[in-house]
Design a protein around this motif. Sequence first.
Motif, mmCIF file in Angstrom:
data_model
loop_
_atom_site.group_PDB
_atom_site.id
_atom_site.type_symbol
_atom_site.label_atom_id
_atom_site.label_comp_id
_atom_site.label_asym_id
_atom_site.label_seq_id
_atom_site.Cartn_x
_atom_site.Cartn_y
_atom_site.Cartn_z
ATOM 1 N N ALA A 315 -0.871 5.504 2.943
ATOM 2 C CA ALA A 315 0.178 4.820 2.181
ATOM 3 C C ALA A 315 1.101 4.025 3.101
ATOM 4 O O ALA A 315 1.518 2.904 2.763
ATOM 5 N N SER A 316 1.401 4.587 4.270
ATOM 6 C CA SER A 316 2.227 3.862 5.239
ATOM 7 C C SER A 316 1.497 2.616 5.744
ATOM 8 O O SER A 316 2.108 1.546 5.889
ATOM 9 N N LEU A 317 0.206 2.748 5.998
ATOM 10 C CA LEU A 317 -0.574 1.583 6.417
ATOM 11 C C LEU A 317 -0.570 0.507 5.333
ATOM 12 O O LEU A 317 -0.478 -0.689 5.631
ATOM 13 N N GLN A 318 -0.676 0.924 4.079
ATOM 14 C CA GLN A 318 -0.677 -0.044 2.984
ATOM 15 C C GLN A 318 0.661 -0.770 2.915
ATOM 16 O O GLN A 318 0.696 -1.998 2.682
ATOM 17 N N ARG A 319 1.763 -0.058 3.137
ATOM 18 C CA ARG A 319 3.071 -0.718 3.145
ATOM 19 C C ARG A 319 3.165 -1.722 4.290
ATOM 20 O O ARG A 319 3.687 -2.834 4.110
ATOM 21 N N LYS A 320 2.639 -1.361 5.458
ATOM 22 C CA LYS A 320 2.625 -2.302 6.578
ATOM 23 C C LYS A 320 1.772 -3.520 6.244
ATOM 24 O O LYS A 320 2.145 -4.665 6.547
ATOM 25 N N ARG A 321 0.600 -3.258 5.643
ATOM 26 C CA ARG A 321 -0.270 -4.372 5.242
ATOM 27 C C ARG A 321 0.471 -5.344 4.333
ATOM 28 O O ARG A 321 0.462 -6.565 4.551
ATOM 29 N N ASP A 322 1.123 -4.807 3.296
ATOM 30 C CA ASP A 322 1.796 -5.671 2.333
ATOM 31 C C ASP A 322 2.950 -6.428 2.973
ATOM 32 O O ASP A 322 3.156 -7.618 2.691
ATOM 33 N N ARG A 323 3.699 -5.759 3.817
ATOM 34 C CA ARG A 323 4.816 -6.430 4.496
ATOM 35 C C ARG A 323 4.312 -7.590 5.340
ATOM 36 O O ARG A 323 4.863 -8.709 5.269
ATOM 37 N N MET A 324 3.281 -7.360 6.125
ATOM 38 C CA MET A 324 2.784 -8.399 7.026
ATOM 39 C C MET A 324 2.086 -9.525 6.265
ATOM 40 O O MET A 324 2.300 -10.711 6.549
ATOM 41 N N VAL A 325 1.248 -9.187 5.299
ATOM 42 C CA VAL A 325 0.531 -10.220 4.545
ATOM 43 C C VAL A 325 1.516 -11.112 3.808
ATOM 44 O O VAL A 325 1.422 -12.350 3.858
ATOM 45 N N ASP A 326 2.482 -10.506 3.114
ATOM 46 C CA ASP A 326 3.444 -11.302 2.354
ATOM 47 C C ASP A 326 4.263 -12.205 3.281
ATOM 48 O O ASP A 326 4.482 -13.388 2.977
ATOM 49 N N ALA A 327 4.712 -11.658 4.408
ATOM 50 C CA ALA A 327 5.529 -12.450 5.332
ATOM 51 C C ALA A 327 4.715 -13.578 5.956
ATOM 52 O O ALA A 327 5.198 -14.720 6.051
ATOM 53 N N LEU A 328 3.502 -13.286 6.383
ATOM 54 C CA LEU A 328 2.676 -14.316 7.022
ATOM 55 C C LEU A 328 2.298 -15.413 6.034
ATOM 56 O O LEU A 328 2.301 -16.598 6.377
ATOM 57 N N ARG A 329 1.977 -15.038 4.812
ATOM 58 C CA ARG A 329 1.665 -16.063 3.801
ATOM 59 C C ARG A 329 2.860 -16.959 3.538
ATOM 60 O O ARG A 329 2.730 -18.180 3.398
ATOM 61 N N GLU A 330 4.049 -16.366 3.471
ATOM 62 C CA GLU A 330 5.249 -17.163 3.232
ATOM 63 C C GLU A 330 5.482 -18.155 4.365
ATOM 64 O O GLU A 330 5.971 -19.275 4.142
ATOM 65 N N MET A 331 5.096 -17.783 5.571
ATOM 66 C CA MET A 331 5.215 -18.687 6.716
ATOM 67 C C MET A 331 4.183 -19.814 6.693
ATOM 68 O O MET A 331 4.343 -20.821 7.388
ATOM 69 N N GLY A 332 3.084 -19.612 5.928
ATOM 70 C CA GLY A 332 2.043 -20.625 5.877
ATOM 71 C C GLY A 332 0.728 -20.214 6.492
ATOM 72 O O GLY A 332 -0.205 -21.034 6.570
ATOM 73 N N TYR A 333 0.598 -18.959 6.912
ATOM 74 C CA TYR A 333 -0.669 -18.488 7.476
ATOM 75 C C TYR A 333 -1.685 -18.239 6.359
ATOM 76 O O TYR A 333 -1.323 -17.869 5.240
#
Length: 409
Positions: A315-333
């Motif tokens: 569950a902690s890994l999933q939270r990290k995944r979501d945090r990073m994916v959402d942030a990187l997508r918002e940046m344009g990755y």
Amino acid sequence: MNTSVARTPGSRSPVSDRAAAIEGVLPYRLLNKFFTSSPWAKRKNEPDICDLTFGNPHEMPQDAYVEALQEATFPRDDQWFAYKQNTPEAQEAAASSLERLLGVPFRPEDIHLTTGGFAAIALALKAVADPGDEVIYSLPPWFCYEPIVVEAGLVPVKVTVNLETFDLDLDQIAAAITVRTRAVIVNTPNNPTGRIYPAAVLQGLAAVLEEASARIGRRVYVISDEPYNRIVFDGARFHSPVEFYPHTLLAYSYGKTHLSPGERIGYLALPPTLPERDGLVGALAALQLAMGWIYPNAVLQHALPRLERFSIDVASLQRKRDRMVDALREMGYRVSRPEGTFYLFVGSPDPDDEAFVASLADRGVLVMPGALFETPGFFRISLTANEEMLERSLPVFAAAIDRSPSTAD
């Protein structure tokens, strides 16, 4: 493709052709360079570095893991630390766990314990393939497949996945099969993409291999590399090739499940549906001795029943995944949301992924270039970094994409 190094007649080199061939393969050369002269090699021990490269722990291990090893260290009899092959209690615990996960009735005797997933894959290859046989696997791969294949005297044959979906390209696999093909390596959930191959894809692969085996007159095996099969997100149902193709050998490692890659224990499992199972059992025992007694050490075998009761915090890994994916997508990755593993495989905003990775390293963030996975144009992030590292990396990723050639004015 012949990866051996040409020798001058009468050469007195102390290095065998096989060792020279391993040194010569591209993945080994790239990995060795990464280990010895990359920004990671130079900066990994700096106190403020954000190390998002390997799937290594960056927090203290779970109490349950430490306690399991401590308990297993206490001897119960005078044979506690004697030579161990397949400890029955460990086999039973592993088989029961695998049956619960896959719904396939594995038996304790189907489990052949090894020193981690490396050894399980090598054991499988040597059990079913002869020198000169071909082994197919898909790019991007785990970067150790080719060295393992070449060390076994086999020939790697590489195809690519669909880089939009990260699914296996069944047409490419079918086209790559020849009379020398003996195995196809499948890695699901996949490192580095995080893709869990759907049941329909695995059913399609089974149909391809059944047809090809009949056509060429010899069985093509699947070696299913599944060290992440307990690390899946969003309640996803993991499917193994074992469920659809009986001629499958399943390789597993506990190093991912407990984020303890330095403690080498895993297994090669032969499903009870495997028609050739009885003929392989004796061969595996002979190979485990001849390959250097590749059974896990006694303490890890004693600990295995307890190790099967828990995993790292998914569950902690999933939270990290979501945090990073959402942030990187918002940046344009460009980044897919992985269904399993603890990696992100991200599109590089600079077509030269190695240059982009170097620019991140200059700002204190270490990741792996796609070139290391023979798939330029991407880079890999490991979510096993601690949350503080991941948060500190985000401004660096934002600054790097703003300055990359594809986004600069």
